[in-house]
Design a protein around this motif. Structure first.
Motif: not given
Length: 424
Positions: A81, A84, A104-106, A108-110, A181, A397, A401, A419
């Protein structure tokens, strides 16, 4: 040969133990000129090993990046985390970056990191070290040579190992997806990357099932206690007892060296008695799955079944790749690749070399390739570029989901667009 100069952000197991042995063995290729690490003991250990002066040592990545540009590239090995912000700041300051996985664990950040690297014209390479091992490179070569025809289906197993799982994902830094993550990303993004690389097509559909089935309070044995050292009545028969595991000789158990700095017997015992590594495996704040399967379909029609399980004897990856003209079966731990060709009925077994460096030689391999890419100014479309890695991250990801939606099928085109369109 130009000597590449690096700075390191995060001097823990990966930043120090995994990648610095290469630097120490090949000082004419690469020189480390700075380190940023908040833990004083790790910072001191790193500085002494790499012969850094006090002026080359920083307690935070912000301090390091506030300096005038120090070197060619950064090696960023912070927790998931925390990738980024230093990565974006480094790219915008003109640094190339070798970034520990996952990006990243997000999601959008990737996407954002890949976009910024492209805009800045910088090399952002992700530490998917498995691609650089002789085992996986040989397998990729056999497929590219057409020896099994067109790949039709793959069954890929990640055997985490019961003690590795308990150390890293029940007691350790990756036990809780809020702190790090989801398991599919923290551990299995290597596998998502390998699958995408072998299939060589975009993924179209993903579904996934899995849960935390065992390491929960309701499965705690009668007579067990909060810690292994609290008089637990079943400690001497528990396969996950911290005492015999972490008090082993460090040569026999490399995980034991990671729970204390320095890992003396006294320090390790204190860590067992006071820290997370002495907690009962049924009584931690862990929440990541201990078993999971992912089903995938790709644009070229290839179907893949991936299975991750924490209840295995060995730490290993096994794979079966089925093609129109043959089949490949691989066992990473043994370094064996078994090729069977339908037309001739011949079977050939290849044994790939192993290495003393981590990940069957992958840790050395990615360092060697990253330095070569910098020397030859190959900044885009490299083997493990952010662009290549982004697709497999989005697959992971999407799998998570789907798992949270009880196995619902995720349309990867729509998922990807949700994204990428937002960022671009």
């Amino acid at each position: 040969m130009k000597t590449i100069k690096l700075a390191v952000i995060g001097a823990g197991a990966r930043g120090f133990l995994a990648y610095m042995p290469y630097v120490q063995r090949f000082p004419r290729e690469v020189e480390v000129v700075a380190v940023a690490e908040p833990n004083e003991e790790r910072r001191t250990r790193f500085a002494e090993a790499l012969n850094l002066t006090p002026e080359q040592i920083y307690s935070t990545w912000e301090e390091l990046l506030n300096q005038p540009k120090l070197c060619d590239a950064l090696l960023i090995c912070t927790q998931d985390q925390m990738h980024y912000q230093p990565t974006v700041a480094a790219l915008k300051k003109g640094y190339h970056v070798l970034l520990e996985k996952p990006m990243s664990n997000n999601p959008m950040e990737c996407v954002e990191m890949e976009k910024i690297a492209h805009e800045e014209g910088r090399l952002l390479s992700i530490c998917h070290v498995s691609r650089y091992t002789p085992f996986w490179q040989k397998m990729k070569q056999l497929i590219n040579d057409g020896l099994i025809g067109n790949v039709m289906s793959i069954q890929h197993n990640e055997n985490v190992g019961y003690l590795h799982y308990a150390h890293s994902f029940v007691r350790g830094n990756w036990r809780n997806d809020v702190l790090s993550s989801p398991m599919i990303l923290a551990k299995s993004c290597h596998d998502m990357d390998l699958i995408r690389w072998i299939v060589d097509a975009d993924c179209t559909k993903v579904s996934s099932f899995g849960s935390l089935g065992h390491f929960r309070i309701d499965n705690a044995p009668a007579g067990s206690t909060d810690r292994c050292t609290d008089g637990c009545e079943v400690e001497h028969t528990c396969p996950y007892s911290a005492l015999p595991f972490y008090m082993q000789d460090l040569e026999l158990n490399p995980f034991a060296a990671l729970i204390a700095d320095p890992p003396t017997e006294t320090n390790r015992m204190n860590a067992i008695m006071e820290g997370p590594y002495g907690k009962c495996v049924y009584r931690t704040d862990n929440n990541v799955v201990d078993h999971q399967t992912v089903n995938m379909e790709f644009e070229n029609g290839v179907t893949v079944i991936f299975s991750m399980c924490g209840f295995t004897r060995d730490i290993n990856r096994t794979v079966q790749i089925m093609g129109t003209q043959g089949e490949i079966r691989g066992d990473l731990l043994r370094g064996s690749i078994d090729l069977f060709e339908f037309s001739s009925g011949t079977q050939t077994v290849f044994y790939t070399p192993t290495s003393s460096s981590g990940h069957q030689g992958g840790d050395d391999g990615i360092m060697r390739q990253f330095l070569s890419d910098l020397r030859h100014e190959r900044y885009m479309d490299t083997l493990t570029s952010a662009e290549a890695s982004l697709e497999s991250h989005l697959m992971a990801f999407a799998a998570e989901e789907s798992r949270r939606r009880e196995g619902a099928v995720v349309d990867m085109k729509l998922f990807r667009q949700s994204f990428v369109a937002t960022v671009h």
